[in-house]
Design a protein around this motif. Structure first.
Motif, PDB file in Angstrom:
ATOM      1  N   GLY A  13       0.756  -1.363  -0.352  1.00  0.00           N
ATOM      2  CA  GLY A  13       0.025  -0.253  -0.348  1.00  0.00           C
ATOM      3  C   GLY A  13       0.893   1.576   0.063  1.00  0.00           C
ATOM      4  O   GLY A  13       0.280   2.380   0.202  1.00  0.00           O
ATOM      5  N   ALA A  14       1.896   0.843  -0.145  1.00  0.00           N
ATOM      6  CA  ALA A  14       3.106   2.456  -0.451  1.00  0.00           C
ATOM      7  C   ALA A  14       2.712   3.246  -1.236  1.00  0.00           C
ATOM      8  O   ALA A  14       2.876   2.346  -2.721  1.00  0.00           O
ATOM      9  CB  ALA A  14       4.489   1.879  -0.048  1.00  0.00           C
ATOM     10  N   THR A  15       2.758   4.267  -1.327  1.00  0.00           N
ATOM     11  CA  THR A  15       2.357   5.072  -2.334  1.00  0.00           C
ATOM     12  C   THR A  15       3.900   5.144  -3.153  1.00  0.00           C
ATOM     13  O   THR A  15       2.854   5.105  -4.188  1.00  0.00           O
ATOM     14  CB  THR A  15       2.966   6.830  -1.277  1.00  0.00           C
ATOM     15  OG1 THR A  15       2.344   6.889  -0.133  1.00  0.00           O
ATOM     16  CG2 THR A  15       2.440   8.253  -2.613  1.00  0.00           C
ATOM     17  N   TRP A  16       5.094   4.954  -3.071  1.00  0.00           N
ATOM     18  CA  TRP A  16       5.429   4.722  -4.366  1.00  0.00           C
ATOM     19  C   TRP A  16       4.820   3.233  -4.906  1.00  0.00           C
ATOM     20  O   TRP A  16       4.990   3.342  -6.543  1.00  0.00           O
ATOM     21  CB  TRP A  16       6.960   4.222  -4.142  1.00  0.00           C
ATOM     22  CG  TRP A  16       7.369   3.024  -2.818  1.00  0.00           C
ATOM     23  CD1 TRP A  16       7.732   3.446  -1.772  1.00  0.00           C
ATOM     24  CD2 TRP A  16       7.418   1.831  -3.454  1.00  0.00           C
ATOM     25  NE1 TRP A  16       7.872   1.589  -1.404  1.00  0.00           N
ATOM     26  CE2 TRP A  16       7.574   1.356  -2.487  1.00  0.00           C
ATOM     27  CE3 TRP A  16       7.895   1.405  -5.193  1.00  0.00           C
ATOM     28  CZ2 TRP A  16       7.894  -0.302  -2.075  1.00  0.00           C
ATOM     29  CZ3 TRP A  16       8.267  -0.090  -4.444  1.00  0.00           C
ATOM     30  CH2 TRP A  16       8.103  -0.536  -3.913  1.00  0.00           C
ATOM     31  N   ALA A  17       4.504   2.191  -4.123  1.00  0.00           N
ATOM     32  CA  ALA A  17       3.870   1.000  -5.170  1.00  0.00           C
ATOM     33  C   ALA A  17       3.163   1.899  -6.437  1.00  0.00           C
ATOM     34  O   ALA A  17       2.416   0.806  -7.218  1.00  0.00           O
ATOM     35  CB  ALA A  17       4.007   0.159  -4.205  1.00  0.00           C
ATOM     36  N   ARG A  18       1.990   2.640  -5.925  1.00  0.00           N
ATOM     37  CA  ARG A  18       0.687   2.312  -5.912  1.00  0.00           C
ATOM     38  C   ARG A  18       0.866   3.539  -7.723  1.00  0.00           C
ATOM     39  O   ARG A  18       0.458   2.772  -8.471  1.00  0.00           O
ATOM     40  CB  ARG A  18      -0.188   3.399  -5.144  1.00  0.00           C
ATOM     41  CG  ARG A  18      -0.963   2.517  -4.137  1.00  0.00           C
ATOM     42  CD  ARG A  18      -2.057   3.360  -3.025  1.00  0.00           C
ATOM     43  NE  ARG A  18      -2.497   4.570  -3.428  1.00  0.00           N
ATOM     44  CZ  ARG A  18      -1.909   5.552  -2.845  1.00  0.00           C
ATOM     45  NH1 ARG A  18      -1.300   5.791  -1.742  1.00  0.00           N
ATOM     46  NH2 ARG A  18      -2.687   6.859  -3.624  1.00  0.00           N
ATOM     47  N   VAL A  19       2.363   4.845  -7.232  1.00  0.00           N
ATOM     48  CA  VAL A  19       2.603   5.508  -8.534  1.00  0.00           C
ATOM     49  C   VAL A  19       3.109   4.701  -9.712  1.00  0.00           C
ATOM     50  O   VAL A  19       3.020   4.652 -10.246  1.00  0.00           O
ATOM     51  CB  VAL A  19       3.956   5.971  -7.934  1.00  0.00           C
ATOM     52  CG1 VAL A  19       4.355   7.333  -8.773  1.00  0.00           C
ATOM     53  CG2 VAL A  19       3.229   7.454  -6.881  1.00  0.00           C
ATOM     54  N   GLY A  20       4.553   3.495  -9.250  1.00  0.00           N
ATOM     55  CA  GLY A  20       4.752   2.706 -10.048  1.00  0.00           C
ATOM     56  C   GLY A  20       3.275   1.395 -10.255  1.00  0.00           C
ATOM     57  O   GLY A  20       3.214   1.112 -11.452  1.00  0.00           O
ATOM     58  N   ALA A  21       2.552   1.097 -10.199  1.00  0.00           N
ATOM     59  CA  ALA A  21       1.803   0.122  -9.761  1.00  0.00           C
ATOM     60  C   ALA A  21       1.288   0.505 -11.037  1.00  0.00           C
ATOM     61  O   ALA A  21       0.500   0.221 -12.157  1.00  0.00           O
ATOM     62  CB  ALA A  21       0.761  -0.032  -9.601  1.00  0.00           C
ATOM     63  N   MET A  22       0.499   2.214 -11.602  1.00  0.00           N
ATOM     64  CA  MET A  22      -0.342   3.489 -12.257  1.00  0.00           C
ATOM     65  C   MET A  22       0.717   3.230 -13.320  1.00  0.00           C
ATOM     66  O   MET A  22       0.059   2.733 -14.399  1.00  0.00           O
ATOM     67  CB  MET A  22      -1.050   4.656 -11.829  1.00  0.00           C
ATOM     68  CG  MET A  22      -1.399   4.535 -11.081  1.00  0.00           C
ATOM     69  SD  MET A  22      -2.354   6.064 -10.702  1.00  0.00           S
ATOM     70  CE  MET A  22      -1.476   6.253  -9.317  1.00  0.00           C
ATOM     71  N   VAL A  23       2.227   2.957 -13.074  1.00  0.00           N
ATOM     72  CA  VAL A  23       3.187   3.817 -14.959  1.00  0.00           C
ATOM     73  C   VAL A  23       3.465   2.542 -14.941  1.00  0.00           C
ATOM     74  O   VAL A  23       3.400   2.826 -16.088  1.00  0.00           O
ATOM     75  CB  VAL A  23       4.559   3.880 -13.973  1.00  0.00           C
ATOM     76  CG1 VAL A  23       5.227   3.710 -15.051  1.00  0.00           C
ATOM     77  CG2 VAL A  23       4.258   5.784 -13.102  1.00  0.00           C
ATOM     78  N   ILE A  24       3.087   1.099 -14.485  1.00  0.00           N
ATOM     79  CA  ILE A  24       3.711  -0.123 -15.243  1.00  0.00           C
ATOM     80  C   ILE A  24       2.624  -0.585 -15.402  1.00  0.00           C
ATOM     81  O   ILE A  24       2.781  -1.048 -17.166  1.00  0.00           O
ATOM     82  CB  ILE A  24       4.278  -1.236 -14.412  1.00  0.00           C
ATOM     83  CG1 ILE A  24       5.013  -1.952 -14.751  1.00  0.00           C
ATOM     84  CG2 ILE A  24       3.029  -1.387 -13.366  1.00  0.00           C
ATOM     85  CD1 ILE A  24       5.970  -2.057 -16.025  1.00  0.00           C
ATOM     86  N   CYS A  25       1.523  -0.007 -15.385  1.00  0.00           N
ATOM     87  CA  CYS A  25      -0.002  -0.618 -15.738  1.00  0.00           C
ATOM     88  C   CYS A  25       0.133   0.393 -17.013  1.00  0.00           C
ATOM     89  O   CYS A  25      -0.868   0.184 -17.904  1.00  0.00           O
ATOM     90  CB  CYS A  25      -1.401  -0.351 -14.944  1.00  0.00           C
ATOM     91  SG  CYS A  25      -1.393  -1.789 -13.749  1.00  0.00           S
ATOM     92  N   ALA A  26       0.363   1.362 -17.048  1.00  0.00           N
ATOM     93  CA  ALA A  26       0.195   2.366 -18.839  1.00  0.00           C
ATOM     94  C   ALA A  26       1.096   1.516 -18.940  1.00  0.00           C
ATOM     95  O   ALA A  26       0.679   1.905 -21.088  1.00  0.00           O
ATOM     96  CB  ALA A  26       0.991   4.221 -18.402  1.00  0.00           C
ATOM     97  N   LEU A  27       2.568   1.200 -19.106  1.00  0.00           N
ATOM     98  CA  LEU A  27       3.125   0.630 -20.495  1.00  0.00           C
ATOM     99  C   LEU A  27       2.724  -0.369 -20.508  1.00  0.00           C
ATOM    100  O   LEU A  27       2.708  -1.008 -21.667  1.00  0.00           O
ATOM    101  CB  LEU A  27       4.386   0.354 -19.662  1.00  0.00           C
ATOM    102  CG  LEU A  27       5.119   1.524 -19.599  1.00  0.00           C
ATOM    103  CD1 LEU A  27       6.827   0.873 -18.721  1.00  0.00           C
ATOM    104  CD2 LEU A  27       5.708   2.580 -20.862  1.00  0.00           C
ATOM    105  N   SER A  28       1.822  -1.111 -19.865  1.00  0.00           N
ATOM    106  CA  SER A  28       1.270  -2.725 -20.273  1.00  0.00           C
ATOM    107  C   SER A  28       0.064  -2.629 -21.063  1.00  0.00           C
ATOM    108  O   SER A  28      -0.042  -3.215 -22.018  1.00  0.00           O
ATOM    109  CB  SER A  28       1.076  -3.716 -18.795  1.00  0.00           C
ATOM    110  OG  SER A  28       0.530  -4.659 -19.339  1.00  0.00           O
TER     111      SER A  28
END
Length: 135
Positions: free
Chosen positions: A80-95
């Motif tokens: 639930g860390a902020t960096w993990a949430r931001v990373g999830a959004m960025v990596i999902c955009a790349l996916s």
């Protein structure tokens, strides 16, 4: 806090945990797709001429590397860390982008993966961890 806000954040928190599981699943599916493209080039459908053409081996490596990164971010999203949430959004955009470019090869597979990516982005973007604890 209103009861409606509590319910919305409860749903968002639960949905984000589901999003972490979905993100892990997306990563595994990317890896499987990449391995399939690397091992058996003849399994990948060669569609009509498309402006974004890569060799099947290149697509295999793209999906394999992306899948490992997506799965790792999915595991980290459980914190639930902020960096993990931001990373999830960025990596999902790349996916999402990779699956859009993969459309001519497997349209239905790509559309399903794009929908899953959009779901994860929505779930993670609407979740505010710790919101329930402030009550």
């Amino acid at each position: 806090m209103s009861d409606e806000s509590l319910v919305k954040q409860g749903v968002a928190a639960a949905t984000s945990m589901v999003a972490a599981i979905v993100l892990l699943t997306i990563g595994i599916l990317h890896v499987l797709s990449g391995v399939s493209a690397l091992m058996k080039d003849d399994l990948v459908v060669a569609g009509p001429e498309y402006i974004y053409q890569f060799d099947t081996t290149a697509w295999g490596w793209i999906h394999l590397v992306l899948g490992v990164i997506v799965a790792a971010v999915g595991v980290m999203l459980f914190t639930g860390a902020t960096w993990a949430r931001v990373g999830a959004m960025v990596i999902c955009a790349l996916s999402l982008l990779a699956n859009f470019l993969w459309l001519p090869h497997y349209p239905w597979w790509s559309v399903v993966m794009i929908v899953l990516d959009v779901f994860v982005i929505w779930a993670v973007a609407t979740w505010k961890p710790g919101y329930e604890e402030r009550l």
